[in-house]
Design a protein around this motif. Structure first.
Motif, short mmCIF file in Angstrom:
data_model
loop_
_atom_site.label_atom_id
_atom_site.label_comp_id
_atom_site.label_asym_id
_atom_site.label_seq_id
_atom_site.Cartn_x
_atom_site.Cartn_y
_atom_site.Cartn_z
N GLN A 1 8.19 -3.02 1.98
CA GLN A 1 7.95 -3.55 0.64
C GLN A 1 7.29 -2.50 -0.24
O GLN A 1 7.67 -2.30 -1.40
N ALA A 2 6.30 -1.82 0.30
CA ALA A 2 5.61 -0.77 -0.47
C ALA A 2 6.54 0.40 -0.74
O ALA A 2 6.53 0.97 -1.83
N ALA B 1 13.45 4.17 1.37
CA ALA B 1 13.34 2.78 1.81
C ALA B 1 14.65 2.29 2.42
O ALA B 1 14.63 1.56 3.41
N SER C 1 5.77 -5.05 5.54
CA SER C 1 4.88 -4.68 4.42
C SER C 1 5.05 -3.21 4.05
O SER C 1 4.98 -2.85 2.88
N TRP D 1 9.84 0.38 -1.03
CA TRP D 1 10.87 0.05 -2.02
C TRP D 1 10.35 0.26 -3.44
O TRP D 1 11.12 0.56 -4.34
N GLY D 2 9.04 0.10 -3.64
CA GLY D 2 8.48 0.29 -4.98
C GLY D 2 8.32 1.75 -5.38
O GLY D 2 8.18 2.05 -6.56
N THR D 3 8.35 2.65 -4.40
CA THR D 3 8.12 4.06 -4.72
C THR D 3 9.33 4.96 -4.50
O THR D 3 9.55 5.88 -5.28
N ASP D 4 10.10 4.72 -3.46
CA ASP D 4 11.24 5.59 -3.15
C ASP D 4 12.36 4.77 -2.53
O ASP D 4 12.37 4.52 -1.32
N ALA D 5 13.30 4.36 -3.35
CA ALA D 5 14.38 3.47 -2.90
C ALA D 5 15.29 4.11 -1.86
O ALA D 5 15.74 3.44 -0.94
#
Length: 138
Positions: free
Chosen positions: A42-43, A52, A39, A45-49
């Protein structure tokens, strides 16, 4: 015995990835959100690839590569020359535990949120330490 322990890590690591590492929230009275490796990734990946990608490698791929490499070594399917690479990969896996611990210390120190360590953190840490121990005694 070490072969069986190493192969057990192939089962324990995925459990640790989905287990709750910590519970976090603004106040414990309003309930805490459980955060696992998956989790959290997942969070992230949405903010800093880029971050991540680094964390995904350290948390998922490095431990898995270490265990699979050790298994191949144990059964004579990987050359002994690969040993330094396996040790290096194992150390990268430990970086993720330090990152999580640092997050907990920072959040508790700032006092903006309530954080509790959950059983998954202990399982994940134990898996990585076991992997390092098994690699050292090979």
């Amino acid at each position: 015995m070490s072969r069986a322990a190493n192969l057990a890590l192939l089962i324990l690591f995925p459990i640790a990835w989905f287990a709750p590492l910590l519970r976090a929230g603004l106040l414990p009275l309003f309930g805490l959100s459980e955060i696992s490796v998956i989790s959290g990734l997942q969070a992230l990946w949405g903010t800093d690839a880029v971050l991540a990608l680094v964390v995904t490698f350290c948390a998922i791929f490095a431990p898995l590569l270490k265990v699979l490499g050790r298994a191949l070594r144990d059964f004579g399917l990987l050359a002994p020359e690969a040993e330094p690479a396996l040790r290096w990969i194992g150390k990268l896996a430990m970086a993720d535990v330090f990152l999580i611990a640092l997050y907990i210390v920072v959040v508790k120190g700032v006092g903006l949120a309530h954080v509790e360590v959950a059983w998954g953190m202990y399982l994940f840490t134990a898996c990585i330490l076991a992997s390092l121990y098994l690699g050292r005694n090979a």
